[in-house]
Design a protein around this motif. Structure first.
Motif: not given
Length: 555
Positions: A52-66
């Motif tokens: 969870l520490s990866s999340l900038r805004v804790k109630d929104q999901k993090c998406i990383i795409e390459g």
């Protein structure tokens, strides 16, 4: 090749999307600007675990795409084996949910982190301080030797044989273990089998024997009743047959007086025929009945044997005893034939071993043939990087057992000083020396293997001046054949890039954000000048920056 990277809601990154090209790409930025954040996000795409520490805004999901160009990577079999859709332009997406769970997709197909991690290893090689320590591991050193020896195909064939050999060895060990246990049980199983084989194990046999036993055990009663029946049928005064015969004779005189008399006559006639047959059967049975104590004892013994076997094996009928007998027969047969199986398996293993020995010898010869060349190349290239007295002592020793790489143990010793004592890299080489050695090794590997995209994370730490120029030249030379990234603090390295990106922070009213942008030619001059002189730009720093860029572009 990494062509696009998109990151949203990760650490200090709100939203970032950037395109990359082939060649040599440099990434610069002040300490703390977020270069490690950028690497962290990329690592998630490659299969690193997240929280969870990866999340900038804790109630929104993090998406990383390459997005990766993989048409020259030869990964079609990997995609097929993992039931993935193969695309020359493959998209990997990683999502970290507010719940803490994460999901990974390859071309929109869900995958496990294990599969993603293996794929990631074939896409980007992120060189960090941790990976520099990999240089000190024997397997990595041997990989370098094998690259020069062109041993990849030979190793592949050897490993296939080794897999078969180890599988056969496990099967032999299992057979020996089974034999050890079976030999202890063999005598008892043989005894049980012989006991069952002596018994009349036929479906319905108990019922037949029980019937025969009752007949033999009651022979006097049977004879008495059969005799009495015969007497009742044939006695001249009151016997059934004489009386019915007399009745038939009387009715025969009435048959001409009507059909009803004739029908009655026929019925009595039929009764007489049946009674006559019953009388004959009674006489036949009397002739067959006799006391036979020996037969009675034999039948009783058979019954008791069957009763005892049912109880002994805790079953309820003959069919179950037959199954047990067949199983015991199989066990006894298998045990009796284990010696032949073990001999055959041992012979097969010896043949496999001979093939492996021959393959290991070829691998070793090829390695020994390139070690002088490798030693010369390493020492020559390190000399250009400010280590003129660097020297290696590389030897192969024969191991006792087969390993995944053959039967060679590699001794890879190093000294940075003329006349110095040789020692293992991890014990005698400094961090800066290890970084330079790793760079040279990567450059060598790039000539002999199809390496993925390489990202060097501050591999030039601790060097400056002419040495940093030479390190940059090596990386740029590598980028002719593969995509190379370098995260650097040195203007000499940054000036050599075909493409230059800058990581920077922006301070908002409520939060700080990390961004990444590609610099124009003019922006590169300013960035290099800052790297040369700090925040305060001077005309000399700007001139020096232009000179660096001009010199790099003319190479």
């Amino acid at each position: 090749m990494l062509s696009t990277l998109s990151i949203s809601n990760y650490a200090l990154i709100d939203r970032l999307e950037v395109d990359f090209n082939k060649g040599f790409t440099v990434i610069t930025g002040e300490t703390g600007a977020g270069k490690s954040i950028l690497l962290g996000g990329l690592s998630l795409v490659l299969g690193k675990r997240a929280d969870l520490s990866s999340l900038r805004v804790k109630d929104q999901k993090c998406i990383i795409e390459g997005t990766f160009r993989i048409d020259t990577y030869g990964l079609q079999n990997f995609f097929e084996e993992n039931d993935l859709d193969y695309e020359n332009s493959t998209v990997i997406r990683r999502e970290i949910l507010p719940s803490g769970k994460s999901r990974a997709f390859v071309n929109d197909t869900p995958v496990t982190l294990g599969v993603l991690s293996i794929l990631g290893e074939n896409l980007i090689d992120i060189h960090s301080q941790h990976q520099t320590m990999q240089l000190t591991e024997n397997d990595f050193q041997l990989k370098l030797v094998d690259a020069l020896a062109n041993n990849q195909k030979r190793l592949s064939e050897y490993r296939k044989g080794l897999k078969t050999y180890r599988k056969a060895q496990k099967e032999l060990d299992k057979l020996i273990e089974v034999q050890s246990t079976a030999n202890k049980e063999q005598d008892y199983n043989t005894f049980l089998l012989e006991e069952l084989e002596k018994a009349p194990l036929i479906a319905g046999v108990i019922e037949e024997l029980e019937e025969e036993y009752e007949q033999l055990n009651n022979v006097e009663l049977i004879m008495e009743q059969l005799s009495k029946g015969d007497q009742l049928f044939n006695d001249e005064q009151i016997g059934v047959l004489p009386l019915v015969t007399e009745m038939r004779q009387s009715l025969s005189k009435l048959v001409d007086f009507g059909s009803n008399y004739n029908d009655l006559f026929e019925r009595v006639k039929s009764v007489l025929i049946e009674l006559d047959d019953v009388s004959s059967e009674l006489q036949r049975l009397q002739e067959g009945v006799e006391a036979n104590p020996d037969q009675l004892e034999q039948v009783n013994n058979k019954l008791q044997l069957l009763y005892n076997l049912l109880k002994k094996h805790n079953v309820s009928d003959i069919a179950e005893l037959i199954v047990i007998k067949n199983d015991l027969a199989d066990k006894v047969f298998e045990t009796a034939n284990l010696d032949d199986k073990i001999i055959s398996k041992t012979k097969g293993i010896q043949e496999l071993q001979a093939v492996l020995e021959a393959q290991a010898v070829v691998l070793s010869k090829k390695r020994n043939s390139v070690i002088p060349q490798l030693k010369k190349k390493l020492e020559s290239d390190l000399g250009l990087l400010g280590m003129p007295s660097a020297s290696f002592e590389i030897k192969l020793n024969t191991a006792e057992e087969f390993t995944a790489t053959g039967k060679d143990e590699l001794s890879f010793l190093f000294t940075a000083n003329r006349g110095g004592s040789y020692g293992e890299l991890k014990k005698v080489a400094s961090g800066g020396e290890l970084s330079r050695i790793m760079l040279v090794i990567k450059a060598i590997l790039a000539k002999y293997e199809k390496l993925p995209t390489i990202m060097f994370d501050e591999i030039d730490t601790g060097v400056s001046g002419e040495i940093s120029n030479r390190m940059a030249d090596i990386m740029k030379d590598m980028s002719v054949d593969l995509q190379v990234f370098s995260i650097t603090h040195l203007p000499q390295v940054a000036s050599k890039g075909n493409h230059h990106f800058k990581v920077f922070k922006t301070e908002g009213k409520e939060r700080t954000m990390t961004n990444l942008k590609q610099l124009t030619d003019d922006e590169r001059v300013v960035e290099l000048a800052h790297m040369l002189s700090g925040k305060d730009l001077s005309d000399s720093a700007l001139a020096h920056a232009k000179e660096l860029l001009s010199a790099s572009s003319s190479v």
